[in-house]
Structure formats: C-alpha cells, structure tokens
Design an enzyme around this catalytic site. Structure first.
Site, short mmCIF file in Angstrom:
data_model
loop_
_atom_site.label_atom_id
_atom_site.label_comp_id
_atom_site.label_asym_id
_atom_site.label_seq_id
_atom_site.Cartn_x
_atom_site.Cartn_y
_atom_site.Cartn_z
N GLU A 383 0.87 -1.18 0.00
CA GLU A 383 0.00 0.00 0.00
C GLU A 383 0.91 1.23 0.00
OE1 GLU A 383 -2.11 -0.23 3.70
OE2 GLU A 383 -2.30 1.93 3.89
N HIS A 466 -2.88 -6.92 10.65
CA HIS A 466 -3.72 -7.98 10.09
C HIS A 466 -3.46 -9.34 10.74
CE1 HIS A 466 -3.40 -5.55 6.03
NE2 HIS A 466 -4.13 -4.92 6.93
N ASN A 504 -5.01 -6.79 1.97
CA ASN A 504 -5.70 -6.36 3.20
C ASN A 504 -6.93 -7.27 3.39
OD1 ASN A 504 -4.52 -4.27 1.46
ND2 ASN A 504 -4.61 -3.06 3.29
P1 FAE Z 1 -12.60 -7.25 14.49
O1 FAE Z 1 -13.00 -6.30 13.44
O2 FAE Z 1 -11.28 -7.08 15.15
O3 FAE Z 1 -13.76 -7.23 15.62
C1 FAE Z 1 -13.67 -7.94 16.82
C2 FAE Z 1 -14.48 -7.21 17.89
O4 FAE Z 1 -14.60 -8.06 19.03
C3 FAE Z 1 -13.83 -5.91 18.37
O5 FAE Z 1 -14.76 -4.86 18.29
C4 FAE Z 1 -13.45 -6.21 19.83
O6 FAE Z 1 -13.55 -5.09 20.69
C5 FAE Z 1 -14.48 -7.28 20.22
N1 FAE Z 1 -14.01 -8.15 21.30
C6 FAE Z 1 -12.80 -8.74 21.39
N2 FAE Z 1 -12.71 -9.48 22.54
C7 FAE Z 1 -13.93 -9.32 23.16
C8 FAE Z 1 -14.45 -9.81 24.40
N3 FAE Z 1 -13.73 -10.62 25.19
N4 FAE Z 1 -15.70 -9.45 24.76
C9 FAE Z 1 -16.43 -8.63 23.96
N5 FAE Z 1 -15.97 -8.12 22.78
C10 FAE Z 1 -14.74 -8.47 22.38
O7 FAE Z 1 -12.66 -8.75 13.99
N6 FAE Z 1 -8.04 -4.38 6.76
C11 FAE Z 1 -8.37 -4.15 5.47
O8 FAE Z 1 -8.88 -5.04 4.78
N7 FAE Z 1 -8.17 -2.90 4.92
C12 FAE Z 1 -7.59 -1.88 5.61
O9 FAE Z 1 -7.42 -0.77 5.09
C13 FAE Z 1 -7.19 -2.13 6.96
N8 FAE Z 1 -6.57 -1.17 7.70
C14 FAE Z 1 -6.30 -1.40 9.03
C15 FAE Z 1 -5.77 -0.36 9.80
C16 FAE Z 1 -5.58 -0.55 11.17
C17 FAE Z 1 -4.98 0.55 11.99
C18 FAE Z 1 -5.94 -1.79 11.77
C19 FAE Z 1 -5.76 -2.01 13.25
C20 FAE Z 1 -6.46 -2.82 11.01
C21 FAE Z 1 -6.65 -2.64 9.63
N9 FAE Z 1 -7.20 -3.64 8.85
C22 FAE Z 1 -7.48 -3.41 7.52
C23 FAE Z 1 -7.52 -4.97 9.41
C24 FAE Z 1 -9.03 -5.18 9.65
O10 FAE Z 1 -9.60 -4.07 10.30
C25 FAE Z 1 -9.22 -6.47 10.47
O11 FAE Z 1 -8.65 -7.53 9.74
C26 FAE Z 1 -10.69 -6.77 10.75
O12 FAE Z 1 -11.29 -5.73 11.47
C27 FAE Z 1 -10.84 -8.08 11.50
O13 FAE Z 1 -12.21 -8.40 11.51
P2 FAE Z 1 -12.79 -9.44 12.54
O14 FAE Z 1 -14.22 -9.66 12.22
O15 FAE Z 1 -11.88 -10.62 12.59
#
Ligand code: FAE
Length: 527
Positions: A383, A466, A504
């Site tokens: 990126e 990621h 991503n």
């Molecule tokens: P996720 O979105 O992490 O959601 C999990 C949720 O579960 C969170 O809200 C937590 O607070 C909650 N949780 C965790 N433990 C507990 C618990 N014990 N009790 C209650 N709640 C809980 O999961 N990916 C892209 O494709 N494109 C991008 O441009 C990109 N940029 C990124 C930039 C940053 C700074 C970051 C940190 C990540 C980025 N990512 C990007 C990665 C992407 O956001 C990530 O892969 C997904 O959000 C993961 O999705 P999940 O559904 O696995």
C-alpha cells in the site's frame, strides 16, 4: 450518512427488542451493584461486532432470529462522542492508555478512555486492533481489496473459488459500499500528492501499480474538498475513527441488522470466559464497564448457540483462557497456522524534497498500491500509505503484505493470563528481504534513503494490522466454521484464515463469514 437517523433507528430497534424481552431490559440498566450478578438467558449470542460478527448478525436477524451481541468497546454512534484526529488525539485515540499508541510519533498524553484503537504487545510483534461497535472497521484505512484468485485457491484449496468470485465477493462489495476514487479527482487533488508521487516513483523503478478500492465514500470526499461538508479524510481522521465519509460497519451491516428489530447490541460488555454446560448450552462470565474501564456490573449470560467473532486475537484469548479456567474443550488445531498476513512496514526519506515532497496535506485514505506479487523472487503487494503529519516530511510510507512461509502459533500462559505468541525474526526474514529489495530499487531509481527515523531503522517487522489464523476453517472448525468438539459454537472472524491472504483482509473475512453463515443457516444450525 444521517447520524441522527441512525441513532433513532438503533434506539427504535433496541426498544422493540426490549418490548419482546423484558428480562433483558433490566440487564442494561447502568450501575448495577456488583453483588447482584444478573443472569440473562438468550438463544443466540455473538461476541464481537467486527466483520464476522456483523455479517452473522445481519443474516440471522434477516432469518427472523433474535440475536444479542456483546461488544467490549463503546457504541460511538449512540454515545454521540466525536472521534478525534491524528493531530489532536482525544477520547477515541486509545483503549485505556495514558499515551497514544500509533505506530510512531506517540507524543500525546491521554486520559484513559475506552477508545477505538488498542495495541497488543508481544516480544517480537505489536498487534493493533479496533475496539467499539464496528470493531476494526472503525479504525482501519477502509482498503477493500479482493485477493488474487490464484492465491485464494492456494490458501483455501477446499473452498469453491468460483462461487466466491461470482457470489460472495460481489455481495460483500455491495454490502460494504466499496467504491473507487475518480481518476481526475486523484490527479487534481493536492491531498493525493503522496499517491501520485508514489506511483510515479514506482513506475520509474519498474513496478506495476494498481488502484485500490475503499469503503470511504469518494463522492463525500470530493465534497469535503470543495468545503461543502465537514471534513474527515481531509482532516487527518482515520485510525482513531472517522466522523464522516467512511462506511464502517455501524453504517452498513450492523445498521441493517438493527433495522430488522431483531438485534440487540450491548456495548462496554467484555466477555471474560465461557463455560460449556452438560446440556451443551454455554454460560458466559461478562463484565460491564464504564468508559474509564471501571467495572459497573458482573453478569452471567446463558445461551444455546454461541458465535465467537472477537477478532483473531480476541477469539483465541477467549478459547484458550476459558480452557484454562474451566476445562473448556479446545481442539488441538486451536492456535496453529497463525500469521501476520505478511505485514511489514517500511518507508523512505528524502522523497522529492525539491518539488513538494509527498505533500503537506494528505488524505488519510490510501488509494494506490504496488503489485509485485507475481515476481517469484520477491512477491509482495504494498500500500502507498499516507503520513498526514500536517507538514511535508518528504517521507513515503509503505505497508508491505508478503506471503507467510513460516507460520506462528498462539498458546496461553495461565500464570500471567496472557496469550503467548511463537513468532520472531525468523518468521519475518523473507518479508525483510522483500522490503530491503523494494526500498533499494525505489531509491536507485528515484533517490531517497531508507527511513531511519520511522520505526526500527526503517524496518517495521513488528507492526501488525492484520493478525489472522489460529482457528483455521476446515481444520479447527468444520467447513462452515463450527468448532470441532462442540455442537453449538461457531467461529466467524479473521481467525479462520490461515495466517495469510496476500492483500488487506477485511473483504475476505466478510466473504468467508457470508459463506459460513449462509450454510450454517441452511443446515438448520440455528433452528
Ligand atoms: P474485528 O473487526 O477485530 O472485531 C472484533 C471485535 O470483538 C472488536 O470490536 C473487539 O472489541 C471485540 N471483542 C474482542 N474481545 C472481546 C471480548 N472478550 N468481549 C467482547 N468483545 C470483544 O474482527 N483491513 C483491510 O482489509 N483494509 C484496511 O485498510 C485495513 N486497515 C487497518 C488499519 C488498522 C490501523 C488496523 C488495526 C487494522 C486494519 N485492517 C485493515 C484490518 C481489519 O480491520 C481487520 O482484519 C478486521 O477488522 C478483522 O475483523 P474481525 O471480524 O476478525
């Protein structure tokens, strides 16, 4: 996006739900004394409101099921608290920290608050995750990239790739509101000088560039530029949340799920551990907190069906911690095939210093990428990332995504109650070689130096956005995400992907969740 309308819809949906479930209503009264542990029974419970959780919620609610979702982070829409930007970090900037936790330039002090961005620190890697209703969609850069079909087939040999590329990926694009920047706007807008310079330099060095789609509404961005609407991407808003423009999950999947009246989201509810009961139901120990992180209530939730969508690290922690607490059964594959999706950050200084550098003004939304995936010796995608510091620092920032040839493993240390990650320099050695090759080739063609002032001598092997894997689809789970050794527990998040997807990941996480939940519903798992 009409914020007021969303709040109203959410409240309506929630009040409708409470009307049907009066016992649950009591569960969200604030400041319940710690002595009286509330017990809440609910048929279907989802932990986590990121991509996997939001997809599951929508499809189950559409199928007429009542769903309760527990999220440890704050419901920002409902709270009305604005997100802060990179130059003025405030409440949303970090999860209960006294200082900012961005990958660099953490000069800002904070009052601990349940902010949107959290960082999990391990010996050789730091992992950033999103917290709040919407999970990672609140903090991420919105880059919506479909993996290369050949790599998808390699990573998931047992999935029907044709169906993914004809059905699930197009569906996800529509639901997530993926769009592409207008080329003329990109050419004219001063906020995209960093992209134009990055692409020009890449071409000069002999690399191929690609346009990267995003969930940020580019028509909104054009209006921002013309000062017709409040600014967000053009006002350094991104990893601490976007007040406008970005179609995060609270504006897409979760909004639609709430509109069915079948979803109830309880924010600031952190699940501590899960117990499997003799009758195959689950009991969850949950702590409700306030925005300073202080406990306001301990609660017990009983459910018949449980979906774990707490994100790769959250889901692994829950499974392994629960195992340590109550002999919760976990399959031997849990923790295996973990990877950082090949994340490797790097940068260059002295980028066109005499001709405006990378630009003093930068949009926070990346739209350019360099695609070197087909190079057999140095396969990577990178990126062209923004570095919106409010002044021209003539510095280019890149987040490389590499193959993960050596996978890591996650385990749990019951003494310290922490996850342990088997991951060190040997896992990132190939990624470092690619970064070195890339930077040298760019510098040879364009001038510039490796950015020694960013990260560790310009090589951010320890920066991971990621985290993937640990509950791999078809290995730790059945073909649709049901955890092996369990009858009613499903994993639907990034942990299903075996450590790498080559781009991503959220488009793939969403598509896999769509595929799994469709089949789980079809197989009457939630009947
Ligand atoms: P996720 O979105 O992490 O959601 C999990 C949720 O579960 C969170 O809200 C937590 O607070 C909650 N949780 C965790 N433990 C507990 C618990 N014990 N009790 C209650 N709640 C809980 O999961 N990916 C892209 O494709 N494109 C991008 O441009 C990109 N940029 C990124 C930039 C940053 C700074 C970051 C940190 C990540 C980025 N990512 C990007 C990665 C992407 O956001 C990530 O892969 C997904 O959000 C993961 O999705 P999940 O559904 O696995």
């Amino acid at each position: 996006m009409d914020r007021k309308k969303f709040i109203k819809t959410s409240l309506l949906a929630i009040s409708g739900f409470y009307f049907l479930h009066a016992d649950l209503f009591q569960a969200v009264q604030p400041k319940i004394s710690n002595q009286e542990k509330k017990v809440i029974d609910t048929p279907i419970l989802i932990i986590g409101s990121g991509y996997g959780g939001a997809v599951s919620a929508l499809r189950l609610c559409e199928a007429g099921k009542k769903v309760v979702m527990l999220e440890m982070g704050l419901n920002w829409e409902k709270s009305g608290i604005p997100f802060s930007n990179l130059l003025k970090p405030g409440k949303s900037a970090a999860w209960l920290k006294k200082k900012t936790i961005a990958p660099f330039m953490n000069l800002f002090s904070l009052t601990p608050f349940t902010g949107t961005l959290d960082r999990l620190d391990f010996e050789h890697i730091n992992i950033w995750v999103g917290r709040g209703v919407g999970g990672g969609s609140l903090v991420n850069g919105g880059m919506a990239v479909t993996p290369k079909e050949s790599y998808f087939r390699e990573v998931f040999p047992d999935l029907d790739a044709r169906k993914f590329y004809s059905t699930y990926f197009p569906l996800v694009h529509k639901e997530l509101k993926v769009n592409v920047i207008d080329e003329q706007f990109l050419k004219d807008c001063p906020y995209y000088q960093f992209t134009r310079v990055g692409e020009e330099e890449a071409h000069k060095a002999g690399f191929k560039t690609i346009r990267v789609p995003n969930v940020y509404d580019f028509q909104y961005m054009e209006k921002e530029y013309r000062n017709e609407v409040p600014r967000s991407a053009l006002n350094t808003e991104v990893i601490y949340g976007n007040n406008h423009g970005k179609n995060s999950l609270d504006k897409t999947y979760l909004k639609k799920a709430l509109e069915t009246g079948n979803l109830e989201i309880l924010d600031l509810h952190r699940v501590d551990h899960i117990k499997l009961n003799d009758d195959k139901t689950y009991t969850l120990n949950v702590q409700q907190t306030d925005t300073s992180g202080a406990a306001v209530a301990d609660k017990i939730f009983n459910c018949q069906k449980l979906i774990l969508a707490a994100g790769t690290m959250g889901t692994l922690k829950l499974l392994l911690h629960s195992h340590a607490m109550s002999q919760f059964p976990v399959h031997e594959e849990i923790g295996k095939s973990w990877g950082n999706n090949g994340n490797f950050m790097t940068g260059r200084n002295w980028v066109k210093p005499m001709s405006g550098g990378t630009g003093a003004k930068q949009s926070t939304i990346p739209v350019g990428g360099i695609d070197n995936w087909d190079d057999p010796e140095h396969p990577f995608f990178t990126e062209i990332a923004p570095l919106p510091m409010g002044m021209d620092v003539a510095t280019a920032l890149y987040l490389l995504i590499n193959r993960v040839d050596k996978k890591g493993e996650v385990s749990y240390d019951a003494g310290s109650r922490k996850l342990v990650l088997d991951w060190n320099e040997s896992h990132t050695a190939g990624m470092r070689k690619n970064a070195d090759y890339f930077i040298k080739k760019m510098n040879r063609a364009n001038g510039g130096t490796r950015s020694h002032f960013l990260f560790n001598n310009g090589f951010g092997a320890d920066v991971c956005y990621h985290p993937l894997g640990g509950c791999v689809l078809g290995k730790a789970t059945n073909e649709y995400g049901k955890l092996k050794g369990h009858d009613h527990l499903y994993i639907l998040d990034g942990s299903l992907i075996p450590g790498t997807i080559g781009v991503n990941p959220f488009v793939t996480i969403t598509a896999i969740a769509e595929y799994c939940i469709e089949n789980l519903i079809r197989e009457n798992e939630f009947a």
